[in-house]
Design an enzyme around this catalytic site. Structure first.
Site, PDB file in Angstrom:
ATOM      1  CG  HIS A 146      -1.834   1.209   1.287  1.00 51.55           C
ATOM      2  ND1 HIS A 146      -2.680   1.200   0.249  1.00 51.55           N
ATOM      3  CD2 HIS A 146      -2.143   2.136   2.295  1.00 51.55           C
ATOM      4  CE1 HIS A 146      -3.558   2.508   0.811  1.00 51.55           C
ATOM      5  NE2 HIS A 146      -3.005   3.053   1.725  1.00 51.55           N
ATOM      6  CG  ASP A 186      -3.853   5.352   3.978  1.00 52.31           C
ATOM      7  OD1 ASP A 186      -4.630   4.762   3.141  1.00 52.31           O
ATOM      8  OD2 ASP A 186      -3.018   4.708   4.366  1.00 52.31           O
ATOM      9  CB  CYS A 241      -2.874   3.071  -2.382  1.00 54.96           C
ATOM     10  SG  CYS A 241      -1.969   1.680  -3.246  1.00 54.96           S
TER      11      CYS A 241
END
Length: 358
Positions: free
Chosen positions: A281, A298, A350
């Site tokens: 991630h 995030d 991401c």
């Protein structure tokens, strides 16, 4: 900012669902899907295309036969407890299984989609059309809707020249070792750029090149914020990385980085760095010198690692002592500054979100 993605929902790993016999009719499969439809927060994205979706719904055993539009995927879930975890670390886990794994690891995530498995199965059953045709129609409608949204927002379409350049750079049949861009003492090859294709994860090379481009742009803007963009290895070097669960503080590992870069971070407004989280991630961290605190951006997880603030606070303190020869007054009062970044709706964007956060 990145737009939400159109998704299929499917049952969560925590739900105890009985496996459906492969030979059941489409109506039975639809009924089963209804029972778990809206309680789910897991998704599979239409961006992966019909082939990827069909493959994701294949049963674990190839010997099974089915007259239903999709073979039941519930039989695959127990595999996550064993070899699927190993495959996740090896980077070979499929999208469907990855989402189930991520959901189990982070049950607080809300990744609910707009079109459910039930919707597709029901349309197949009622229309009599092949499943792939139905899925392709959803995909086509999705892209048409997103194109209309982009046009309404004033986002210009790519020119023929830009499309041709993208096709050349992302041509899988061309030599992957060919250097497509050389700058910042970095060579970006076609192989590096292939991570820009749909349904793929961005790599360190592309993200670090992007941050270098932002550094160059920022340095050329008058009266703008003064920023230092570090690379994707900063956080894991400082904290010991996934191998040590980001629990090993290591200032010596990064002590010379600002010296080599000829940067005084205390003359900057912000220090920004991409963060590789568990090799699965991307997120972004910021040391905010203006407001004396730390920010975490995030697109999927709401909170950073527990050591994020303590280690960054200690880094700023150690850097000040090493470069200024004295303690930094008030550093113990530097806290995590709340942020509200947009959230992704799939399992691969991401890195793109991280780049746009910067």
């Amino acid at each position: 900012e990145p737009m939400p993605i159109f998704n299929f929902a499917f049952p969560s790993l925590s739900e105890s669902q009985p496996s459906q016999p492969q030979q059941q009719a489409a109506t039975t499969t639809t009924t089963t899907a209804k029972s778990s439809r809206r309680s789910s927060a897991n998704v599979i994205d239409l961006e992966s295309g019909s082939q990827g979706i069909m493959e994701a719904f294949q049963p674990a055993s190839s010997s099974s036969s089915s007259t239903a539009p999709f073979p039941s995927f519930l039989e695959r879930v127990p595999l996550l407890e064993t070899e699927r975890f190993k495959e996740a670390k090896a980077g070979t886990l499929g999208l469907l299984d990855y989402m189930l794994l991520l959901r189990k690891a982070s049950p607080q995530l809300d990744l609910s989609g707009e079109v459910s498995y039930e919707d597709v199965v029901q349309e197949v059953a009622e229309s009599g059309k092949p499943a792939r045709d139905v899925i392709d129609k959803y995909i086509s409608d999705y892209h048409a809707a997103k194109a209309a949204e982009a046009a309404a927002m004033g986002v210009p379409p790519l020119t023929p020249e830009e499309l041709a350049l993208a096709d050349t750079a992302l041509d899988r049949s061309a030599p992957r070792s060919e250097v497509m861009s050389s700058k910042f003492k970095m060579d970006i090859t076609r192989d590096n750029l292939l991570c820009l294709l749909p349904s793929t994860w961005l790599n360190d090379e592309v993200i670090n090149f992007w941050f270098k481009m932002l550094q160059e742009r920022c340095d050329g803007i008058e009266n703008g914020p003064s920023c230092y963009f570090s690379n994707s290895f900063f956080w894991n070097t400082l904290s010991g990385g996934p191998e040590k669960e980001n629990k090993k503080y290591n200032y010596e590992g990064v002590k010379r980085w600002t010296t080599r870069a000829k940067v005084d971070i205390f003359s900057k407004d912000f220090m920004l760095f991409p963060m590789n989280i568990g090799n699965m991630h991307w997120a972004m961290g910021v040391i905010d010198f203006r407001n004396k605190g730390f920010r975490y951006y995030d697109s999927m997880l709401s909170s950073p690692h527990p050591n994020f603030v303590p280690f960054l606070r200690k880094y700023v303190s150690d850097e000040h002592k090493a470069k200024k020869g004295k303690e930094l007054a008030g550093i113990d009062d530097w806290k995590l500054i709340p942020t509200s970044p947009p959230q992704q709706k799939n399992t691969w964007d991401c890195g793109v979100f991280t780049c746009t956060f910067a």
